[in-house]
Design an enzyme around this catalytic site. Structure first.
Site, PDB file in Angstrom:
ATOM      1  N   TYR A 252     -80.329  44.987  49.389  1.00 42.43           N
ATOM      2  CA  TYR A 252     -80.872  46.453  49.319  1.00 42.43           C
ATOM      3  C   TYR A 252     -80.667  47.171  50.472  1.00 42.43           C
ATOM      4  CZ  TYR A 252     -85.362  49.224  49.047  1.00 42.43           C
ATOM      5  OH  TYR A 252     -86.164  50.330  48.975  1.00 42.43           O
TER       6      TYR A 252
ATOM      7  N   LYS B 260     -79.155  50.983  50.537  1.00 35.96           N
ATOM      8  CA  LYS B 260     -79.764  52.145  51.011  1.00 35.96           C
ATOM      9  C   LYS B 260     -78.797  52.943  52.172  1.00 35.96           C
ATOM     10  CE  LYS B 260     -83.093  52.054  48.345  1.00 35.96           C
ATOM     11  NZ  LYS B 260     -83.451  53.334  47.565  1.00 35.96           N
TER      12      LYS B 260
ATOM     13  N   ILE C  27     -94.295  52.653  51.845  1.00 33.93           N
ATOM     14  CA  ILE C  27     -95.115  54.040  51.276  1.00 33.93           C
ATOM     15  C   ILE C  27     -95.768  53.206  50.121  1.00 33.93           C
ATOM     16  CG2 ILE C  27     -95.053  55.996  49.913  1.00 33.93           C
ATOM     17  CD1 ILE C  27     -93.744  55.966  52.780  1.00 33.93           C
TER      18      ILE C  27
ATOM     19  N   THR D 229     -96.887  52.460  46.967  1.00 33.91           N
ATOM     20  CA  THR D 229     -96.591  52.746  45.625  1.00 33.91           C
ATOM     21  C   THR D 229     -96.607  51.254  45.032  1.00 33.91           C
ATOM     22  OG1 THR D 229     -94.203  52.280  45.864  1.00 33.91           O
ATOM     23  CG2 THR D 229     -95.013  54.513  46.059  1.00 33.91           C
TER      24      THR D 229
END
Ligand code: NAD
Length: 283
Positions: free
Chosen positions: A173, A177, A206, A208
């Site tokens: 990841y 990114k 964030i 979510t």
């Protein structure tokens, strides 16, 4: 739908995608795309109820054909003036190859295919992550060049992106990114030749569904420490990201292209100034 109405494409309509659509979609045809049909139709229903003009398409960003037909469908609706690419998988959701396919190759494909249809004066924003800043992957010059410039269809076959070469999905990841930022740097010239701009946003944590899954996973304790030690000392909201996206998609950033905007509440700064120790992680 009027053929001359401007088109705003939002790819990935989870937490961030929906907030960005809402923030920047008024007065345009908003084309929502996601590979999860339930998510897609729920987002469309909600935005239509609030007065937005919404079209939908399923897409798998890891597949060139699928993204190409999305780009064509967008161009058939009218001038494609804005693209927000938010589709992605997080480390707890997916394996190393899936993260490479969606988070790394998927972004490369979207940048290629939308470069073909973006209108002059248009802009795109790609959601990367502050995980890119924490990635311990340090490419040599040859690897850097390959990450920036290999055709998207050849990226997954690069030896240093194979499952054998990458420890776990968290490392994949961070690497993906970091690569998003490099692809956007490379793409900025191609997009610039069309009179269009492209940038990344690197969000911190964030609120979510994705972040809540991560907060309940093995990285949860470290993520809570990141928040506690950061300047902002809170979770980010999807509105925080939508505000940054509106800036990068809008008329106040016409001299900003090929760069990354870190919107992380100061977590990376805390790791650089010593307030937060990141020695044992690359998440
Ligand atoms: N939430 C966070 O804390 C956070 C932090 C940094 C970066 N990010 C990044 O922000 C982006 C948006 O994340 P979010 O929090 O809104 O997540 P989310 O899970 O709410 O939304 C992501 C959406 O992408 C879609 N998607 C996944 N794979 C796809 C594919 N192959 N093709 C098309 N659509 C696909 C999912 O169905 C989902 O609707 C992601 O790239 C994520 O890595 C999130």
């Amino acid at each position: 739908v009027s053929g001359s109405q401007q088109v705003f494409v939002v790819i990935g309509v989870g937490g961030m995608g929906k907030a960005i659509a809402r923030r920047a979609g008024s007065g345009k045809t908003v084309l929502l795309a996601d590979f999860n049909e339930t998510t897609l139709h729920a987002a469309a229903t909600e935005l239509r109820a609030d007065g937005f003009t919404v079209e939908t398409r399923t897409v798998d960003v890891s597949k060139e054909d699928s993204v190409r037909s999305l780009a064509k469908a967008a161009a058939n609706l009218g001038p494609v003036v804005q693209i927000a690419h938010t589709a992605g998988l997080s480390p707890v959701q997916a394996s190393v190859p899936a993260i490479i396919a969606v988070d790394l190759v998927g972004v490369a494909i979207v940048l290629d295919e939308f470069a073909e249809v973006v209108a002059p004066g248009g802009a795109a924003v790609v959601i990367s992550s502050m995980a890119g800043a924490f990635s311990t992957f340090s490419p040599d010059a040859e690897q850097l060049h390959a990450l920036m410039h290999s055709p998207s269809g050849e990226l997954a076959a690069l030896p240093f992106l194979s499952s054998e070469a990458i420890d776990d999905s968290t490392s994949a990841y961070g690497l993906a990114k970091r690569c998003n930022q490099l692809r956007v740097q490379a793409a900025s010239t191609v997009w610039g030749a069309r009179g269009a701009r492209v940038n990344t946003i690197s969000p911190g944590i964030i609120s979510t569904p994705m972040a809540h899954e991560e907060l309940s996973g093995p990285s949860g304790d470290f993520m809570r420490l990141m928040i506690e030690k950061s300047g902002a000392q809170r979770l980010g909201t999807t509105e925080d990201i939508a505000a940054a996206a509106a800036f990068l998609l809008g008329p106040e950033s016409t001299f900003v292209t090929g760069t990354d905007l870190l919107v992380d509440g100061g977590v990376v700064a805390a790791s650089r100034n010593g307030a937060l120790s990141v020695s044992a992680t690359d998440s």
